[in-house]
Design a protein around this motif. Structure first.
Motif, mmCIF file in Angstrom:
data_model
loop_
_atom_site.group_PDB
_atom_site.id
_atom_site.type_symbol
_atom_site.label_atom_id
_atom_site.label_comp_id
_atom_site.label_asym_id
_atom_site.label_seq_id
_atom_site.Cartn_x
_atom_site.Cartn_y
_atom_site.Cartn_z
ATOM 1 N N LEU A 23 0.893 -1.212 -0.013
ATOM 2 C CA LEU A 23 0.049 0.178 0.136
ATOM 3 C C LEU A 23 0.878 1.189 -0.053
ATOM 4 O O LEU A 23 1.793 1.282 0.872
ATOM 5 N N VAL A 24 0.669 2.108 -0.788
ATOM 6 C CA VAL A 24 1.415 3.357 -1.096
ATOM 7 C C VAL A 24 0.328 4.532 -0.881
ATOM 8 O O VAL A 24 -0.578 4.538 -1.571
ATOM 9 N N THR A 25 0.672 5.378 0.016
ATOM 10 C CA THR A 25 -0.193 6.646 0.139
ATOM 11 C C THR A 25 0.478 7.731 -0.537
ATOM 12 O O THR A 25 1.448 7.684 -0.957
ATOM 13 N N GLY A 26 -0.648 8.648 -1.057
ATOM 14 C CA GLY A 26 0.040 9.619 -2.160
ATOM 15 C C GLY A 26 0.656 9.238 -3.295
ATOM 16 O O GLY A 26 1.589 9.968 -3.700
ATOM 17 N N ALA A 27 -0.334 8.203 -4.029
ATOM 18 C CA ALA A 27 0.433 7.579 -4.768
ATOM 19 C C ALA A 27 0.068 8.025 -6.238
ATOM 20 O O ALA A 27 0.575 7.625 -7.457
ATOM 21 N N ALA A 42 8.344 -4.791 -9.183
ATOM 22 C CA ALA A 42 8.880 -5.996 -8.344
ATOM 23 C C ALA A 42 7.937 -7.120 -7.860
ATOM 24 O O ALA A 42 8.189 -8.277 -7.467
ATOM 25 N N GLY A 43 6.739 -7.046 -8.645
ATOM 26 C CA GLY A 43 5.718 -8.146 -8.567
ATOM 27 C C GLY A 43 4.718 -7.731 -7.463
ATOM 28 O O GLY A 43 3.790 -8.889 -7.474
ATOM 29 N N ALA A 44 4.613 -6.771 -6.903
ATOM 30 C CA ALA A 44 3.683 -6.748 -5.788
ATOM 31 C C ALA A 44 2.114 -6.361 -6.278
ATOM 32 O O ALA A 44 2.072 -5.635 -7.509
ATOM 33 N N LYS A 45 1.241 -6.506 -5.673
ATOM 34 C CA LYS A 45 -0.195 -6.064 -5.829
ATOM 35 C C LYS A 45 -0.042 -4.743 -5.129
ATOM 36 O O LYS A 45 -0.240 -4.849 -3.871
ATOM 37 N N VAL A 46 -0.206 -3.713 -5.733
ATOM 38 C CA VAL A 46 -0.048 -2.359 -5.124
ATOM 39 C C VAL A 46 -1.696 -1.716 -4.917
ATOM 40 O O VAL A 46 -2.053 -1.454 -5.982
ATOM 41 N N ARG A 47 -1.651 -1.430 -3.820
ATOM 42 C CA ARG A 47 -2.980 -0.419 -3.392
ATOM 43 C C ARG A 47 -2.410 0.882 -3.573
ATOM 44 O O ARG A 47 -1.763 1.274 -2.540
ATOM 45 N N ALA A 48 -2.818 1.652 -4.664
ATOM 46 C CA ALA A 48 -2.412 3.010 -4.760
ATOM 47 C C ALA A 48 -3.432 3.706 -4.177
ATOM 48 O O ALA A 48 -4.610 4.077 -4.615
ATOM 49 N N VAL A 49 -3.224 4.356 -3.086
ATOM 50 C CA VAL A 49 -4.140 5.416 -2.488
ATOM 51 C C VAL A 49 -3.823 7.013 -2.401
ATOM 52 O O VAL A 49 -2.608 7.363 -2.591
ATOM 53 N N ASP A 50 -4.895 7.506 -2.749
ATOM 54 C CA ASP A 50 -4.720 9.086 -2.883
ATOM 55 C C ASP A 50 -6.171 9.731 -3.155
ATOM 56 O O ASP A 50 -7.086 8.744 -3.375
ATOM 57 N N ARG A 51 -6.308 10.900 -2.616
ATOM 58 C CA ARG A 51 -7.588 11.731 -2.937
ATOM 59 C C ARG A 51 -7.705 12.168 -4.347
ATOM 60 O O ARG A 51 -9.018 12.587 -4.915
ATOM 61 N N ASP A 52 -6.565 12.117 -5.158
ATOM 62 C CA ASP A 52 -6.761 12.576 -6.633
ATOM 63 C C ASP A 52 -7.025 11.441 -7.294
ATOM 64 O O ASP A 52 -6.201 10.583 -7.953
ATOM 65 N N ALA A 53 -8.487 11.290 -7.861
ATOM 66 C CA ALA A 53 -8.917 10.264 -8.511
ATOM 67 C C ALA A 53 -8.326 10.392 -9.971
ATOM 68 O O ALA A 53 -7.973 9.194 -10.607
ATOM 69 N N GLU A 54 -8.109 11.429 -10.692
ATOM 70 C CA GLU A 54 -7.589 11.477 -11.909
ATOM 71 C C GLU A 54 -6.309 11.118 -12.062
ATOM 72 O O GLU A 54 -5.864 10.464 -12.922
ATOM 73 N N GLY A 55 -5.325 11.576 -10.959
ATOM 74 C CA GLY A 55 -3.936 11.028 -10.994
ATOM 75 C C GLY A 55 -3.916 9.632 -10.684
ATOM 76 O O GLY A 55 -3.166 8.965 -11.279
ATOM 77 N N LEU A 56 -4.990 9.023 -10.041
ATOM 78 C CA LEU A 56 -4.741 7.718 -9.722
ATOM 79 C C LEU A 56 -5.246 6.952 -11.068
ATOM 80 O O LEU A 56 -4.572 5.585 -11.489
ATOM 81 N N GLU A 57 -6.053 7.429 -11.817
ATOM 82 C CA GLU A 57 -6.752 6.970 -13.162
ATOM 83 C C GLU A 57 -5.303 6.626 -14.077
ATOM 84 O O GLU A 57 -5.182 5.960 -15.038
ATOM 85 N N ALA A 67 5.312 -6.589 -13.750
ATOM 86 C CA ALA A 67 5.078 -8.170 -12.795
ATOM 87 C C ALA A 67 4.065 -7.956 -11.985
ATOM 88 O O ALA A 67 3.272 -9.025 -12.157
ATOM 89 N N GLY A 68 3.820 -6.765 -11.366
ATOM 90 C CA GLY A 68 2.455 -6.659 -10.441
ATOM 91 C C GLY A 68 1.484 -6.156 -10.929
ATOM 92 O O GLY A 68 1.052 -5.818 -12.326
ATOM 93 N N THR A 69 0.449 -5.522 -10.035
ATOM 94 C CA THR A 69 -0.660 -4.899 -10.397
ATOM 95 C C THR A 69 -0.912 -3.651 -9.690
ATOM 96 O O THR A 69 -0.327 -3.390 -8.585
ATOM 97 N N LEU A 70 -1.543 -2.656 -10.369
ATOM 98 C CA LEU A 70 -1.829 -1.382 -9.545
ATOM 99 C C LEU A 70 -3.493 -1.301 -9.526
ATOM 100 O O LEU A 70 -4.160 -1.261 -10.472
ATOM 101 N N GLU A 71 -3.740 -0.882 -8.248
ATOM 102 C CA GLU A 71 -5.238 -1.170 -7.702
ATOM 103 C C GLU A 71 -5.521 0.369 -7.222
ATOM 104 O O GLU A 71 -4.884 0.529 -6.272
ATOM 105 N N ALA A 72 -6.417 1.297 -7.641
ATOM 106 C CA ALA A 72 -6.442 2.530 -7.229
ATOM 107 C C ALA A 72 -7.592 2.494 -6.123
ATOM 108 O O ALA A 72 -8.694 1.827 -5.966
ATOM 109 N N HIS A 73 -7.262 3.296 -5.296
ATOM 110 C CA HIS A 73 -8.106 3.502 -3.865
ATOM 111 C C HIS A 73 -8.182 4.825 -3.618
ATOM 112 O O HIS A 73 -7.436 5.812 -3.182
ATOM 113 N N VAL A 74 -9.424 5.581 -4.309
ATOM 114 C CA VAL A 74 -9.523 6.896 -3.910
ATOM 115 C C VAL A 74 -9.976 7.236 -2.389
ATOM 116 O O VAL A 74 -11.174 6.747 -1.909
ATOM 117 N N LEU A 75 -8.980 7.977 -1.626
ATOM 118 C CA LEU A 75 -9.275 8.221 -0.411
ATOM 119 C C LEU A 75 -8.790 9.366 0.348
ATOM 120 O O LEU A 75 -7.708 9.565 0.034
#
Length: 266
Positions: A23-27, A42-57, A67-75
């Motif tokens: 999990l990375v905040t301010g992502a 590096a293969g991690a499933k990353v929970r990308a957390v930020d209040r900026d929905a457009e930036g996460l998109e 190798a891993g994935t990016l999963e957006a969490h607007v928060l």
């Protein structure tokens, strides 16, 4: 004398986070974006957390193989209960989100001071609190707090930011002591000024606070105490985070990895 240029991207050292959730905040931008991409590479499933929905998109839609994935969490991290909940089940936690306002103490809005401390100190506490049960249960975890040279030194006009970063240093050390018997490390990464939108905004704020043109802020204010006269690139910070997540850093805990160009050598 010419200013040193940023190094070309080195061959990334081997880091395998396959099967891990990070999990990375301010992502959505800056350091957080670089960390999210590095951990996903590096293969991690990353929970990308930020209040900026457009930036996460934009982050999630980036081109190139990972190798891993990016999963957006607007928060919004001022929602502390939600922050704690989103951290459940994470193996790697990168507390990066930050805000900044440059004002003399007597002009600093109390409500902004409160918000800075909430986002940059209380939210990391809640995120760590949410992540630790899973980490303890599996006997492995990595907490990396993106602190700052201002976690070790103070600067005028940054009372809230400096207070939050100093507090984050203490939280990180406490987590290191408590987590050690469970295979969990907790460290800070302490960069000086990084080439991010947050720093670009600071340049304008510092120009007003010091009464000098913006073009003089970088050389006369931001880099005044740095022996290396350039800004740090976000990818350099992300490599430090990657190092602390790797097996070679399993004995590194409760410390601060300083990337300040010699600032604290004075």
């Amino acid at each position: 004398m010419t200013s040193p240029s940023a190094p070309t991207a080195p061959h990334a050292p081997s880091l395998d986070l396959g099967g891990r959730t990070a999990l990375v905040t301010g992502a959505a931008g800056g350091i957080g974006r670089a960390c999210a991409l590095r951990l996903a590479a590096a293969g991690a499933k990353v929970r990308a957390v930020d209040r900026d929905a457009e930036g996460l998109e934009a982050l999630a839609a980036r081109s190139g193989p990972l190798a891993g994935t990016l999963e957006a969490h607007v928060l919004d991290l001022t929602d502390l209960d939600a922050a704690e909940q989103v951290a459940a089940g994470t193996d790697v936690l990168v507390n990066n989100a930050g805000i900044q306002l440059v004002r003399p103490i007597e002009e600093f809005p109390p409500e902004v001071f409160h918000t800075v401390l909430t986002v940059m100190l209380e939210a990391p506490f809640r995120l760590v609190r949410g992540a630790l049960p899973h980490m303890y249960g599996q006997g492995w975890g990595r907490i990396v707090n993106i602190s700052s040279v201002h976690g070790l030194r103070a600067s005028a006009y940054k009372s809230a930011y400096v207070a939050a970063k100093h507090g984050l240093e203490g939280l990180s050390k406490t987590a290191a002591l408590e987590g050690a018997p469970y295979g969990v490390t907790s460290n800070c990464v302490n960069p000086a000024y990084v080439r991010t939108p947050l720093v670009e905004k600071q340049i304008a704020d510092q120009a007003r606070a010091h009464g000098i043109p913006e073009e003089r802020v970088v050389s006369e204010v931001l880099l005044q105490d740095s022996a290396v006269k350039r800004l740090i690139e976000p990818e350099e910070v992300a490599e430090a985070v990657a190092y602390l997540c790797g097996p070679q850093a399993s004995f590194v805990t409760g410390t601060s990895l300083v990337l300040d160009g010699g600032w604290t050598a004075h």
